[in-house]
Design an enzyme around this catalytic site. Structure first.
Site, PDB file in Angstrom:
ATOM      1  N   VAL A   1       1.123   6.340  13.758  1.00  0.00           N
ATOM      2  CA  VAL A   1       0.479   5.307  12.928  1.00  0.00           C
ATOM      3  C   VAL A   1       1.172   3.951  13.147  1.00  0.00           C
ATOM      4  O   VAL A   1       0.516   2.906  13.181  1.00  0.00           O
ATOM      5  CB  VAL A   1       0.459   5.712  11.436  1.00  0.00           C
ATOM      6  CG1 VAL A   1      -0.085   4.577  10.572  1.00  0.00           C
ATOM      7  CG2 VAL A   1      -0.397   6.956  11.237  1.00  0.00           C
ATOM      8  N   GLY A   2       2.472   3.964  13.364  1.00  0.00           N
ATOM      9  CA  GLY A   2       3.204   2.722  13.651  1.00  0.00           C
ATOM     10  C   GLY A   2       2.608   2.004  14.858  1.00  0.00           C
ATOM     11  O   GLY A   2       2.448   0.784  14.857  1.00  0.00           O
TER      12      GLY A   2
ATOM     13  N   LYS B   1       0.858  -1.189   0.000  1.00  0.00           N
ATOM     14  CA  LYS B   1       0.000   0.000   0.000  1.00  0.00           C
ATOM     15  C   LYS B   1       0.893   1.238   0.000  1.00  0.00           C
ATOM     16  O   LYS B   1       1.516   1.570   0.995  1.00  0.00           O
ATOM     17  CB  LYS B   1      -0.909   0.056   1.231  1.00  0.00           C
ATOM     18  CG  LYS B   1      -1.963   1.157   1.066  1.00  0.00           C
ATOM     19  CD  LYS B   1      -2.549   1.657   2.369  1.00  0.00           C
ATOM     20  CE  LYS B   1      -1.956   2.940   2.879  1.00  0.00           C
ATOM     21  NZ  LYS B   1      -1.942   4.092   1.992  1.00  0.00           N
TER      22      LYS B   1
ATOM     23  N   GLU C   1       9.355   1.236  10.780  1.00  0.00           N
ATOM     24  CA  GLU C   1      10.355   2.296  10.550  1.00  0.00           C
ATOM     25  C   GLU C   1       9.631   3.611  10.761  1.00  0.00           C
ATOM     26  O   GLU C   1       8.852   4.041   9.902  1.00  0.00           O
ATOM     27  CB  GLU C   1      10.899   2.216   9.120  1.00  0.00           C
ATOM     28  CG  GLU C   1      11.727   0.975   8.824  1.00  0.00           C
ATOM     29  CD  GLU C   1      13.086   0.965   9.513  1.00  0.00           C
ATOM     30  OE1 GLU C   1      13.430   1.923  10.228  1.00  0.00           O
ATOM     31  OE2 GLU C   1      13.804  -0.038   9.331  1.00  0.00           O
TER      32      GLU C   1
ATOM     33  N   GLY D   1       6.549   5.048   8.308  1.00  0.00           N
ATOM     34  CA  GLY D   1       5.670   6.196   8.505  1.00  0.00           C
ATOM     35  C   GLY D   1       5.846   6.769   9.899  1.00  0.00           C
ATOM     36  O   GLY D   1       6.858   6.516  10.568  1.00  0.00           O
ATOM     37  N   SER D   2       4.845   7.501  10.348  1.00  0.00           N
ATOM     38  CA  SER D   2       4.965   8.198  11.627  1.00  0.00           C
ATOM     39  C   SER D   2       4.867   7.217  12.797  1.00  0.00           C
ATOM     40  O   SER D   2       4.286   6.136  12.674  1.00  0.00           O
ATOM     41  CB  SER D   2       3.842   9.224  11.736  1.00  0.00           C
ATOM     42  OG  SER D   2       2.600   8.560  11.670  1.00  0.00           O
ATOM     43  N   THR D   3       5.378   7.632  13.932  1.00  0.00           N
ATOM     44  CA  THR D   3       5.333   6.790  15.129  1.00  0.00           C
ATOM     45  C   THR D   3       3.889   6.555  15.558  1.00  0.00           C
ATOM     46  O   THR D   3       3.524   5.450  15.959  1.00  0.00           O
ATOM     47  CB  THR D   3       6.153   7.454  16.251  1.00  0.00           C
ATOM     48  OG1 THR D   3       7.502   7.511  15.804  1.00  0.00           O
ATOM     49  CG2 THR D   3       6.081   6.665  17.548  1.00  0.00           C
TER      50      THR D   3
ATOM     51  N   GLU E   1       9.033  15.817  15.997  1.00  0.00           N
ATOM     52  CA  GLU E   1       9.494  15.706  14.611  1.00  0.00           C
ATOM     53  C   GLU E   1       8.720  16.705  13.747  1.00  0.00           C
ATOM     54  O   GLU E   1       7.486  16.690  13.720  1.00  0.00           O
ATOM     55  CB  GLU E   1       9.262  14.282  14.093  1.00  0.00           C
ATOM     56  CG  GLU E   1       9.792  14.093  12.680  1.00  0.00           C
ATOM     57  CD  GLU E   1       9.461  12.720  12.098  1.00  0.00           C
ATOM     58  OE1 GLU E   1       8.298  12.289  12.219  1.00  0.00           O
ATOM     59  OE2 GLU E   1      10.367  12.102  11.517  1.00  0.00           O
TER      60      GLU E   1
ATOM     61  N   CYS F   1      13.593  10.902   7.340  1.00  0.00           N
ATOM     62  CA  CYS F   1      13.407  10.453   8.729  1.00  0.00           C
ATOM     63  C   CYS F   1      14.679  10.614   9.546  1.00  0.00           C
ATOM     64  O   CYS F   1      14.621  10.834  10.748  1.00  0.00           O
ATOM     65  CB  CYS F   1      12.935   9.014   8.746  1.00  0.00           C
ATOM     66  SG  CYS F   1      13.967   7.945   7.740  1.00  0.00           S
TER      67      CYS F   1
HETATM   68  P1  NAD Z   1       1.944   8.360   8.081  1.00  0.00           P
HETATM   69  O1  NAD Z   1       2.226   7.569   9.318  1.00  0.00           O
HETATM   70  O2  NAD Z   1       0.911   9.401   8.134  1.00  0.00           O
HETATM   71  O3  NAD Z   1       1.513   7.365   6.887  1.00  0.00           O
HETATM   72  C1  NAD Z   1       2.310   6.265   6.506  1.00  0.00           C
HETATM   73  C2  NAD Z   1       1.439   5.220   5.828  1.00  0.00           C
HETATM   74  O4  NAD Z   1       0.529   4.694   6.799  1.00  0.00           O
HETATM   75  C3  NAD Z   1       0.593   5.761   4.665  1.00  0.00           C
HETATM   76  O5  NAD Z   1       0.574   4.823   3.623  1.00  0.00           O
HETATM   77  C4  NAD Z   1      -0.790   5.899   5.303  1.00  0.00           C
HETATM   78  O6  NAD Z   1      -1.836   5.797   4.380  1.00  0.00           O
HETATM   79  C5  NAD Z   1      -0.797   4.717   6.266  1.00  0.00           C
HETATM   80  N1  NAD Z   1      -1.764   4.853   7.369  1.00  0.00           N
HETATM   81  C6  NAD Z   1      -2.256   5.985   7.906  1.00  0.00           C
HETATM   82  N2  NAD Z   1      -3.142   5.689   8.880  1.00  0.00           N
HETATM   83  C7  NAD Z   1      -3.191   4.337   8.968  1.00  0.00           C
HETATM   84  C8  NAD Z   1      -3.927   3.421   9.793  1.00  0.00           C
HETATM   85  N3  NAD Z   1      -4.781   3.836  10.724  1.00  0.00           N
HETATM   86  N4  NAD Z   1      -3.730   2.090   9.615  1.00  0.00           N
HETATM   87  C9  NAD Z   1      -2.857   1.653   8.674  1.00  0.00           C
HETATM   88  N5  NAD Z   1      -2.154   2.473   7.847  1.00  0.00           N
HETATM   89  C10 NAD Z   1      -2.311   3.801   7.999  1.00  0.00           C
HETATM   90  O7  NAD Z   1       3.365   8.937   7.627  1.00  0.00           O
HETATM   91  P2  NAD Z   1       3.688   9.882   6.382  1.00  0.00           P
HETATM   92  O8  NAD Z   1       3.180  11.245   6.665  1.00  0.00           O
HETATM   93  O9  NAD Z   1       3.301   9.197   5.136  1.00  0.00           O
HETATM   94  O10 NAD Z   1       5.293   9.902   6.416  1.00  0.00           O
HETATM   95  C11 NAD Z   1       6.036  10.696   7.274  1.00  0.00           C
HETATM   96  C12 NAD Z   1       6.551   9.899   8.458  1.00  0.00           C
HETATM   97  O11 NAD Z   1       7.274   8.758   8.013  1.00  0.00           O
HETATM   98  C13 NAD Z   1       7.534  10.665   9.309  1.00  0.00           C
HETATM   99  O12 NAD Z   1       7.222  10.483  10.668  1.00  0.00           O
HETATM  100  C14 NAD Z   1       8.874  10.034   8.986  1.00  0.00           C
HETATM  101  O13 NAD Z   1       9.854  10.136  10.003  1.00  0.00           O
HETATM  102  C15 NAD Z   1       8.476   8.631   8.757  1.00  0.00           C
HETATM  103  N6  NAD Z   1       9.489   7.925   7.969  1.00  0.00           N
HETATM  104  C16 NAD Z   1      10.278   7.002   8.595  1.00  0.00           C
HETATM  105  C17 NAD Z   1      11.279   6.346   7.896  1.00  0.00           C
HETATM  106  C18 NAD Z   1      12.159   5.326   8.562  1.00  0.00           C
HETATM  107  O14 NAD Z   1      12.764   4.544   7.842  1.00  0.00           O
HETATM  108  N7  NAD Z   1      12.273   5.302   9.879  1.00  0.00           N
HETATM  109  C19 NAD Z   1      11.476   6.629   6.540  1.00  0.00           C
HETATM  110  C20 NAD Z   1      10.654   7.566   5.916  1.00  0.00           C
HETATM  111  C21 NAD Z   1       9.654   8.207   6.643  1.00  0.00           C
END
Ligand code: NAD
Length: 495
Positions: A244-245, A187, A262, A240-242, A395, A296
């Protein structure tokens, strides 16, 4: 009809499949989402959005491929496909870089090309590792027993991705996953689905079996959460973000799905008074403003030893003002593009206001870029920051760096570790003992001495603390998609 006609500002035109990709077919769905060019704020095209039913279909297709086709392939055969993908990425690197620049706001000539070539290397690297991915180990236990391990794939894995590096996030997840012998459901981010869709076309060209790669574009709350909670998915890898993680980990707990997370970062960069100041300034600026702070591992918190603080700050401001050229992604000489979206632009501007209200000194930037229509922001330096400020703790994920002063070596380590995150740490010193002490004591998944960079595909990458769980890249990135079976054979058969 799932084909979009895409016009790139450099004059090129492409046709792109925009349907969800299941079982090697692009499918139209009822709803679509517009993908924007952040350099102009205009629509590039619309992609088809999936929902829970499509996740179900994709998982079935991946399971079938895993059980009936991919599981019986040898390491050599898996390696062949990954190498073919890498070669196709190189052949089509110009088109991939156009799409990546267009959807993510990266300047094509500097950042987007770099990301595409790196991603092709990642496929090439895991093509090599695929040859030995199922190796095990004999273990000496008792004379009457033959005991050994075998390495096996999980089965069906899924990847949920952020928007800041569309090509390499795809490569970091898909290449090791397939090398280890799994099938995958992907996704992409709502902001940047085009590179992943284009990769589906390359998989078709490469002759990948149906169901090996499935891509379901969609909203996080729908498709993302359907993936995270699906009982037919054995492992999920997320970038993605912490916040959502954490949600994903909770949903994945429903079937005890393995998770690699990540997540976010707020990485410290320490400049000791014996550092090569000119180099430290250049690397510090690169560490935060490369990719407009949307990285990130950005070196977003700078700590400078008291005796060199004023000189460092003067030089950093001068360097930033003289070296970063902002403009649309395809314009010549540009090395900083627009933020990915208006949401991000607004969020970052709010943080600048919060920082100033908290007492930080605005040294440069802090505004939109005049005369540019897209989501551009000036590189921003906030100085004299204290540790309790939100701009130091949270962040921002944009071109905003905080600068603070420290006195002793112990203080530098204490300030670096005073964060809920632990993704990367950077230090500048000529003193090997200082650097060794810092490396040992900093709570961070990566430490870089005398330079700033994101990652090398041969090295493990991942976070401590709230920056994540597990590792990508390197051999660890392959192990993350494999499980170990212990085999015990009684050679004597006697009880
Ligand atoms: P985000 O967490 O908003 O979204 C990431 C993904 O999760 C998207 O595909 C989104 O559609 C999906 N998502 C959102 N809500 C969800 C849910 N409830 N259930 C399942 N999936 C869901 O992050 P973003 O704004 O896309 O990216 C920015 C973040 O990513 C920053 O915090 C950045 O630090 C982090 N990031 C981390 C790394 C790493 O390797 N550590 C690398 C790149 C980006």
């Amino acid at each position: 009809m799932t084909i979009a006609h895409i016009k790139v500002p450099n004059g090129k035109q492409y046709q792109l499949e925009t349907g969800i990709f299941i079982n090697n077919e692009f499918l139209a769905t009822e709803s679509q989402l517009a993908v924007e060019d952040p350099g102009t704020g205009t629509e590039i095209c619309a992609v088809h959005l999936g929902d829970e039913r499509h996740v179900e279909q994709a998982v079935k297709s991946a399971r079938k491929c895993f059980t009936e086709v991919w599981r019986s392939k040898s390491g050599r055969e898996r390696s062949d496909l990954l190498l073919k993908i890498s070669q196709l990425m190189l052949e089509h690197s110009d088109q991939l870089a156009d799409l990546e620049a267009l959807e993510s706001g990266k300047p094509k000539a500097t950042n987007a090309i770099f990301d595409v070539l790196h991603s092709a290397d990642v496929f090439r690297y895991y093509s090599a590792l695929a040859m030995t991915a199922e190796d095990g180990k004999t273990v000496e236990t008792e004379r009457s027993k033959f005991t050994y391990t075998v390495t096996e794939p999980y089965g069906v894995c899924a990847a949920i991705m952020a928007w800041n590096f569309p090509c390499s996030t795809f490569a970091w997840k898909v290449a090791p996953c397939l090398a280890a012998g799994n099938a995958i459901v992907v996704k992409p981010s709502e902001n940047t689905p085009l590179c992943a869709l284009y990769m589906c076309e390359l998989f078709l060209k490469a002759g990948a079996p149906a169901g090996l790669l499935n891509v379901v574009c969609g909203l996080g709350a729908k498709v993302g959460s359907a993936i995270a909670s699906h009982p037919g998915i054995d492992k999920v890898t997320f970038t993605g973000s912490t916040v959502v993680g954490k949600t994903i980990q909770k949903l994945a707990a429903e079937n005890l799905k393995a998770c690699t997370l990540e997540c976010g970062g707020k990485s410290p960069l320490v400049v000791y008074d014996d550092a090569d100041l000119e180099q430290a300034v250049k690397w510090a600026a690169f560490g935060i403003f490369f990719n407009k702070g949307e990285i990130c591992t950005a070196s977003s918190r700078i700590y400078v030893q008291a005796g060199i603080y004023d000189e460092f700050l003067d030089r950093l401001k001068k360097h930033v003002e003289e070296n970063f050229v902002q403009g649309p992604q395809f314009a010549e000489g540009v090395n900083v593009g627009p933020q990915v979206s208006k949401v991000q632009q607004d969020k970052i501007l709010d943080y600048v206001k919060i920082g100033v209200a908290e007492g930080a000194k605005l040294v440069c930037g802090g505004n939109k870029v005049p005369d540019l229509a897209g989501y551009f922001l000036q590189p921003t330096i906030l100085a004299d920051c204290s540790q309790s400020m939100r701009v130091v703790q949270e962040e921002i994920f944009g071109p905003v760096v905080t600068v603070s002063k420290f006195n002793t070596d112990e203080e530098a380590i204490e300030l670096s570790n005073d964060s809920s995150y632990g993704l990367a740490a950077y230090l500048f010193t000529q003193d090997i003992n200082r650097s060794q002490k810092y490396i040992r004591e900093v709570q961070s998944g990566q430490v870089f001495v005398n330079y700033t960079f994101a990652a090398d595909y041969r090295m493990p990458f991942g976070g401590y603390k709230m920056s994540g769980i597990g590792r990508e890249l390197g051999e660890a990135g392959l192990a993350a998609f494999s499980q170990t079976k212990a085999v015990h054979i009684n050679l004597s058969s006697k009880l």
